[in-house]
Write a protein that holds these residues in place. Sequence first.
Motif, short mmCIF file in Angstrom:
data_model
loop_
_atom_site.label_atom_id
_atom_site.label_comp_id
_atom_site.label_asym_id
_atom_site.label_seq_id
_atom_site.Cartn_x
_atom_site.Cartn_y
_atom_site.Cartn_z
N GLY A 1 -48.76 2.84 -29.14
CA GLY A 1 -48.91 1.65 -28.36
C GLY A 1 -48.52 0.54 -29.13
O GLY A 1 -47.82 -0.47 -28.73
N ALA A 2 -49.13 0.58 -30.45
CA ALA A 2 -49.18 -0.82 -31.38
C ALA A 2 -47.57 -1.05 -31.70
O ALA A 2 -47.11 -2.02 -31.57
CB ALA A 2 -50.15 -0.36 -32.36
N ALA A 3 -46.82 0.32 -32.18
CA ALA A 3 -45.72 0.17 -32.55
C ALA A 3 -44.79 -0.44 -31.29
O ALA A 3 -44.04 -1.22 -31.70
CB ALA A 3 -45.12 1.55 -32.99
N LEU A 4 -44.84 -0.01 -30.40
CA LEU A 4 -43.98 -0.57 -29.07
C LEU A 4 -44.26 -2.11 -28.90
O LEU A 4 -43.22 -2.71 -28.81
CB LEU A 4 -44.58 0.17 -27.69
N SER A 5 -45.56 -2.21 -28.88
CA SER A 5 -45.98 -3.73 -28.77
C SER A 5 -45.44 -4.65 -29.79
O SER A 5 -44.84 -5.68 -29.56
CB SER A 5 -47.46 -3.78 -28.33
N VAL A 6 -45.43 -4.20 -31.11
CA VAL A 6 -45.25 -5.02 -32.10
C VAL A 6 -43.75 -5.09 -32.49
O VAL A 6 -43.21 -6.06 -32.56
CB VAL A 6 -45.81 -4.43 -33.59
N SER A 7 -43.02 -3.99 -32.13
CA SER A 7 -41.50 -4.08 -32.19
C SER A 7 -40.86 -4.91 -31.31
O SER A 7 -39.88 -5.85 -31.54
CB SER A 7 -40.85 -2.70 -32.40
N SER A 8 -41.30 -4.88 -29.89
CA SER A 8 -40.92 -5.66 -28.94
C SER A 8 -40.97 -7.22 -29.34
O SER A 8 -40.33 -8.09 -28.92
CB SER A 8 -41.34 -5.10 -27.72
#
Lengths: 227, 326
Positions: B310-317
């Motif tokens: 979840g964090a990876a998706l949010s941070v990369s976007s």
Amino acid sequence: MILFDAVSKRYDGDQDALRDVSMEVAAGEFVFLTGHSGAGKSTILRLIALIEHPSRGQIVVDGRNTARISARELPYYRRQIGMIFQDHRLLPDRTVFDNVALPLVVAGHSPLEISKRVRAALDKVGLLSKERRLPPALSSGEQQRVGIARAVVNRPKLLLADEPTGNLDPALSREILRLFGQFHQVGVTVVIATHDIGLINQVPARTIALRDGNVVRDTHATLEALP
Amino acid sequence: MNAVTGARRGARRKRSAVALARSWLRAHGAAAVSALRQLRRQPVNTTSTVTVIALALALPFVGYIALGNLGSIVGDWDRAATLSVFVGGDPGPDALARLADDMQLIPGVGGADIVRKDAALAELAADESFGNVLPLLDENPLPDLIVVRTDAAVLTDSQELEAIRARIASRPEVSAVVMDTAWIGRLVALMAIVERVLVLLTVGIGVGVAVVVGNTIRLNIAMREDEIVISKLFGATNGYVRRPFLYAGLWQGLAGGLLAAMFVVVACILVKPGVSALASTYGSAFELAFPSPAQWLGAVVIGGALGLAGAALSVSSHLRHQDRLP
């Protein structure tokens, strides 16, 4: 160190911020950029720091064409540049020490190295005794000196300052200017954007004047001609 | 000379590899700790996120525990079906033995045991509740019985089970065939359906957990916008900016998984007396099984993985939108 070749910058839907500007700043030079607000001083600094990209023309910094610096290389490019802002841009919830340490932490230096260099930088700007304070507890002049310590802690080749004395009284401004002079003496290229004529008159340095995105005066030649 | 410079170069490379590893460890350690600090600075947000993750994960977790317990009940039947074959008239021991032998020859049948009506009556007489009634009867009312066990694989194969039943019933001596374990077959089939539904539920909840973590991380990013911008101005890589947020997601996910396992244990403690009481009415000493260490670990690992995702998706976007600095 810095070469602008026919650089123009137009913001979306706005008028040109820079028009066909060509100039060169040699390594180790001390330069003032002057002009009214909106004349293009800040734009030049932002283009050098790659916060913005030129609409036309080429910029070469330290032998590198900035258009060819990839997103991946950008952080390493920025580590060679120290930046100082009129509004200081300090992190209010971090101590003075942590604020100054930021460029070193970001570059992955060891804690020992960081502590040594941060103390040296704070000593240089005379704030070693306030390393544990938070920025809001400092005066405006002190905050600006923290910003300067942060800009030089990574020993950059190039120092860019945007209205560094904007909110300071003349005595504090002189103090800040003296610091810039010291970095210049150890070989750092210094570019200061300012509309503070009083400041400029204190130092016989090269001055590039801008108006509406054009270079209208460059004292470079005059200085060279002086005996 | 070449060997010497080669060795020197090798040593230098080794040293720089060590320095790199050290700076890598330092960067991750710092990010992990700074993420923890960040989470501790917002106790209400962190607690509610972790609780939501824990409750969401506890739902399918309870399902798997229930399924596991049911599976262990079914497992007690050693996964073979039994059919009770009642034999009419009074065929006598020899004919009965022949009939049992014939049944063993049917494909899918594993064994056939004879229960003589005399023996069955004697067993019944030994039971107190019937003992008093039996002397009143003139003759033995019980038929002879052959208990047919199928091969293990036949239990859930209702077609083959039915074929076996039909072949046995077609014998004229046989008066009735009762499938004792038909309910297990149904239960196993039902459990297979429930398990599929659980997998779907788990996937759905997993996506939900990742979205919840992603959302809180997005809020954190917004709150630390200045710090990100300033760090990037002073040469922070995207990796440096991303790392503390990834750790924040990881920590919250791990904590959520751990708390989910605790919730499930509490649920098991609350339900256990009821289950034992129910089992005892069936004459079973069945005890509810608690989550195993592997299941605890599974919950924590899954929680951590979902938090990280979840964090990876949010941070990369976010970082994609953030490449142009103000």
